[in-house]
Design a protein around this motif. Structure first.
Motif, mmCIF file in Angstrom:
data_model
loop_
_atom_site.group_PDB
_atom_site.id
_atom_site.type_symbol
_atom_site.label_atom_id
_atom_site.label_comp_id
_atom_site.label_asym_id
_atom_site.label_seq_id
_atom_site.Cartn_x
_atom_site.Cartn_y
_atom_site.Cartn_z
ATOM 1 N N GLU A 107 36.336 36.580 41.404
ATOM 2 C CA GLU A 107 37.216 36.837 40.269
ATOM 3 C C GLU A 107 37.906 38.196 40.400
ATOM 4 N N GLN A 108 37.184 39.195 40.863
ATOM 5 C CA GLN A 108 37.779 40.525 41.024
ATOM 6 C C GLN A 108 38.815 40.530 42.141
ATOM 7 N N LEU A 109 38.549 39.810 43.221
ATOM 8 C CA LEU A 109 39.548 39.699 44.289
ATOM 9 C C LEU A 109 40.794 38.969 43.786
ATOM 10 N N THR A 110 40.594 37.972 42.944
ATOM 11 C CA THR A 110 41.723 37.248 42.364
ATOM 12 C C THR A 110 42.583 38.177 41.518
ATOM 13 N N ASP A 111 41.930 39.025 40.716
ATOM 14 C CA ASP A 111 42.682 39.988 39.906
ATOM 15 C C ASP A 111 43.484 40.938 40.792
ATOM 16 N N LEU A 112 42.890 41.376 41.901
ATOM 17 C CA LEU A 112 43.588 42.289 42.811
ATOM 18 C C LEU A 112 44.762 41.591 43.499
ATOM 19 N N ALA A 113 44.591 40.306 43.808
ATOM 20 C CA ALA A 113 45.642 39.573 44.513
ATOM 21 C C ALA A 113 46.783 39.177 43.577
ATOM 22 N N VAL A 114 46.436 38.521 42.481
ATOM 23 C CA VAL A 114 47.461 38.000 41.576
ATOM 24 C C VAL A 114 47.998 39.093 40.655
ATOM 25 N N GLY A 115 47.116 40.006 40.256
ATOM 26 C CA GLY A 115 47.531 41.035 39.316
ATOM 27 C C GLY A 115 48.104 42.281 39.949
ATOM 28 N N LEU A 116 47.623 42.613 41.171
ATOM 29 C CA LEU A 116 48.042 43.869 41.796
ATOM 30 C C LEU A 116 48.737 43.692 43.133
ATOM 31 N N GLY A 117 48.851 42.468 43.623
ATOM 32 C CA GLY A 117 49.631 42.231 44.829
ATOM 33 C C GLY A 117 48.921 42.474 46.138
ATOM 34 N N MET A 118 47.620 42.787 46.113
ATOM 35 C CA MET A 118 46.894 42.968 47.365
ATOM 36 C C MET A 118 46.613 41.596 47.963
ATOM 37 N N CYS A 119 46.657 41.480 49.294
ATOM 38 C CA CYS A 119 46.495 40.146 49.884
ATOM 39 C C CYS A 119 45.558 40.098 51.084
ATOM 40 N N THR A 120 45.161 41.247 51.606
ATOM 41 C CA THR A 120 44.177 41.283 52.692
ATOM 42 C C THR A 120 43.043 42.192 52.259
ATOM 43 N N PHE A 121 41.817 41.714 52.392
ATOM 44 C CA PHE A 121 40.660 42.465 51.924
ATOM 45 C C PHE A 121 39.684 42.655 53.083
ATOM 46 N N ILE A 122 39.438 43.920 53.420
ATOM 47 C CA ILE A 122 38.566 44.266 54.540
ATOM 48 C C ILE A 122 37.291 44.881 53.959
ATOM 49 N N LEU A 123 36.178 44.198 54.128
ATOM 50 C CA LEU A 123 34.912 44.614 53.523
ATOM 51 C C LEU A 123 34.116 45.502 54.463
ATOM 52 N N GLY A 124 33.774 46.700 54.004
ATOM 53 C CA GLY A 124 32.858 47.545 54.746
ATOM 54 C C GLY A 124 31.465 46.956 54.677
ATOM 55 N N ALA A 125 30.960 46.460 55.812
ATOM 56 C CA ALA A 125 29.664 45.777 55.811
ATOM 57 C C ALA A 125 28.996 45.927 57.166
ATOM 58 N N ASP A 126 27.683 46.173 57.151
ATOM 59 C CA ASP A 126 26.915 46.315 58.385
ATOM 60 C C ASP A 126 25.723 45.363 58.453
ATOM 61 N N GLU A 127 25.594 44.483 57.452
ATOM 62 C CA GLU A 127 24.465 43.564 57.406
ATOM 63 C C GLU A 127 24.951 42.121 57.545
ATOM 64 N N PRO A 128 24.357 41.346 58.453
ATOM 65 C CA PRO A 128 24.785 39.951 58.631
ATOM 66 C C PRO A 128 24.728 39.130 57.352
ATOM 67 N N ASP A 129 23.699 39.333 56.529
ATOM 68 C CA ASP A 129 23.594 38.537 55.300
ATOM 69 C C ASP A 129 24.760 38.803 54.361
ATOM 70 N N VAL A 130 25.201 40.051 54.298
ATOM 71 C CA VAL A 130 26.345 40.389 53.446
ATOM 72 C C VAL A 130 27.605 39.709 53.975
ATOM 73 N N VAL A 131 27.800 39.762 55.296
ATOM 74 C CA VAL A 131 28.981 39.135 55.894
ATOM 75 C C VAL A 131 28.967 37.632 55.649
ATOM 76 N N ARG A 132 27.795 37.028 55.805
ATOM 77 C CA ARG A 132 27.702 35.580 55.561
ATOM 78 C C ARG A 132 28.033 35.229 54.111
ATOM 79 N N ARG A 133 27.478 35.966 53.168
ATOM 80 C CA ARG A 133 27.751 35.655 51.755
ATOM 81 C C ARG A 133 29.232 35.860 51.436
ATOM 82 N N PHE A 134 29.802 36.899 51.982
ATOM 83 C CA PHE A 134 31.225 37.161 51.764
ATOM 84 C C PHE A 134 32.062 36.011 52.309
#
Length: 490
Positions: free
Chosen positions: A248-275
């Motif tokens: 939902e927050q990414l949707t607000d950033l995309a539709v409401g603020l015009g951002m369209c590429t999201f790069i997640l700072g992550a170093d754990e495989p489980d986080v990357v998988r869930r994302f």
């Protein structure tokens, strides 16, 4: 602030930690298999704990097949633009056009000077960056060196090689002059959440739009890339809750603020998988619904495990039209895959025994290394070695036998075959990662925090293999069912 209607892209931003170089590479491979769009690496040559960015990106490029590779952002004061342009073009050629170049004017000047760079004022650094963009684009276009600037000159330069595609340039920009430069010349704008929280984005983006229009460009020509960070939990802050909250927050950033590429700072495989598996698909659906379609736009299909959109153009056939003899061919594929799935359960069991102290590392490695999946021609290699060799007498493995035959019979299958071949390589790498995790246990298992990290690393390696292998087998069965029924083995 408008929604520019651009397709969504997602990626990761792992720390290039030299002490965890195996994990960094495996995380990039995981991002590739899970179908993320980007692996992006920061560039601080004076940081003793970091790997060199270009060397790391080259290693990642050799171990992945679909994910795009970018600097986020390259340290221009320590990387002359001609050398940087050549490095980017070379990697772009070697990876089939997967490079995107993030550039920064420079920061942490004491470190830059200590590493041999020139200390620049804010104005000088922006001017140098503008010159560098001109130099690099001329280099990639193959134009003979004629540039004479205050900071760079290329007179007499013979450029080359040309990249495989037009390399997009992102600029990391926050201050007015940098925003204006980005609006004039950049393909992407890349702020970080740590330096520009969402409340600051409307003003920065409006300035960017104004600069683009002044330069005769359309604002939507500049992709808005946002480096984000967070943790999955029960919090209410930005990227602090569950996957649904994130989407939902990414949707607000995309539709409401015009951002369209999201790069997640992550170093754990489980986080990357869930994302990749939980957040990204839901965010795509929510954005599509907000844009009025209710479903993701047909022009920007959701990628499945790194598959290019062209894969989905291969039409399925009504199974009822196949004869029993035709259906026997893909059915045998499923039988072989079921054998591999049973082997995966064996791997899980023996890893559990290692963790519980009932089995030695040496015995576990011996068992795994004799399994079908561990051989060089694993997965449908077994299919070929057992079944195809008996039936046809000349196939030795998929990549040299069945795959070329299928592409000759139906050229539209080429993207499918390319993906399957590439995934064979990725999963072979993940098997190697599992083996390395077992090796890391030698002398460490059961010994305090080091042993716990080694055991956790083993579990992470097994989870990465399981996710990738099961997804690959399922896709292969679906994608090759009709082609094998129609075309057989050749």
């Amino acid at each position: 602030m408008p929604d520019y209607g651009l397709d969504l892209e997602f990626g990761i931003f792992p720390t290039p930690d030299a002490s965890r170089h195996h994990e960094v590479l495996e995380l990039a491979q995981l991002a590739d298999v899970l179908g993320l769009d980007h692996v992006s690496i920061q560039d601080h040559p004076y940081q003793a704990a970091h790997l060199d960015t270009w060397t790391l990106l080259s290693a990642i490029g050799s171990r992945t097949s679909q994910v795009r590779l970018s600097t986020n952002v390259a340290n221009l004061p320590l990387r002359p633009p001609v050398v940087l342009a050549k490095a980017a073009a070379t990697l772009d050629l070697l990876t089939g056009g997967r490079v995107e170049l993030g550039l920064g004017a420079g920061a942490f000047w004491d470190g830059i000077v200590a590493a041999g760079g020139e200390r620049r004022t804010p104005g000088e650094s922006v001017d140098a960056l503008a010159e560098a963009v001109t130099v690099m684009r001329a280099f990639w276009a193959g134009e003979p060196g004629r540039f004479e600037g205050e900071h760079y000159a290329t007179k007499g330069l013979r450029p080359g090689p040309r990249p495989a595609h037009d390399i997009p340039i992102w600029l990391g920009a926050y201050r007015p002059r940098m925003i204006r430069l980005t609006g004039r010349v950049a393909d992407g704008w890349v702020p970080s959440m740590a330096y520009a929280d969402p409340s600051t984005l409307p003003d920065l983006s409006a300035r960017l739009d104004e600069a683009a229009v002044t330069a005769g460009r359309a604002p939507r020509d500049i992709r808005r890339i946002y480096n984000i960070s967070g943790r999955f939990g029960s919090g209410s802050g930005l990227f602090q809750g569950g996957p649904g909250d994130w989407a939902e927050q990414l949707t607000d950033l995309a539709v409401g603020l015009g951002m369209c590429t999201f790069i997640l700072g992550a170093d754990e495989p489980d986080v990357v998988r869930r994302f990749a598996e939980e957040v990204v698909p839901l965010a795509r659906e929510l954005v599509a619904a907000e844009r009025g379609g209710g479903q993701p736009d047909e022009a920007t299909p959701t990628r499945v495990a790194g598959v290019p959109p062209a894969v989905h153009t291969v039409a399925a056939q009504d199974p009822s039209t196949f004869t029993p003899e035709q259906l026997a061919v893909p059915r045998h594929l499923v039988e072989v895959h079921d054998h591999l799935r049973r082997e995966l359960e064996q791997v899980r069991d023996i890893v559990r025994q290692v963790r519980e102290g009932h089995e030695s590392v040496g015995a576990a490695r011996s068992v795994i290394n004799t399994m079908t999946m561990r051989q060089n021609n694993w997965t449908l290699g077994a299919y070929c070695e057992s079944y195809c060799r008996i039936v046809t007498g000349h196939h030795t493995n998929e990549d040299r036998g069945i795959f070329p035959h299928l592409v000759r019979a139906d050229p539209a299958l080429e993207p499918v075959v390319t993906r399957l071949h590439d995934e064979h390589e990725v999963i072979a790498g993940l098997l190697d990662g599992l083996d390395r995790a077992l090796v890391a246990l030698v002398g460490d298992a059961g010994h305090g925090s080091t042993g716990k990290r080694a055991l956790d690393g083993l579990s992470d390696a097994l989870d990465a293999l399981s996710d990738s292998l099961l997804a690959h087998l399922s896709y292969e069965e679906e994608a090759l069912h009709d082609p094998l029924a129609v075309h057989g083995f050749g």
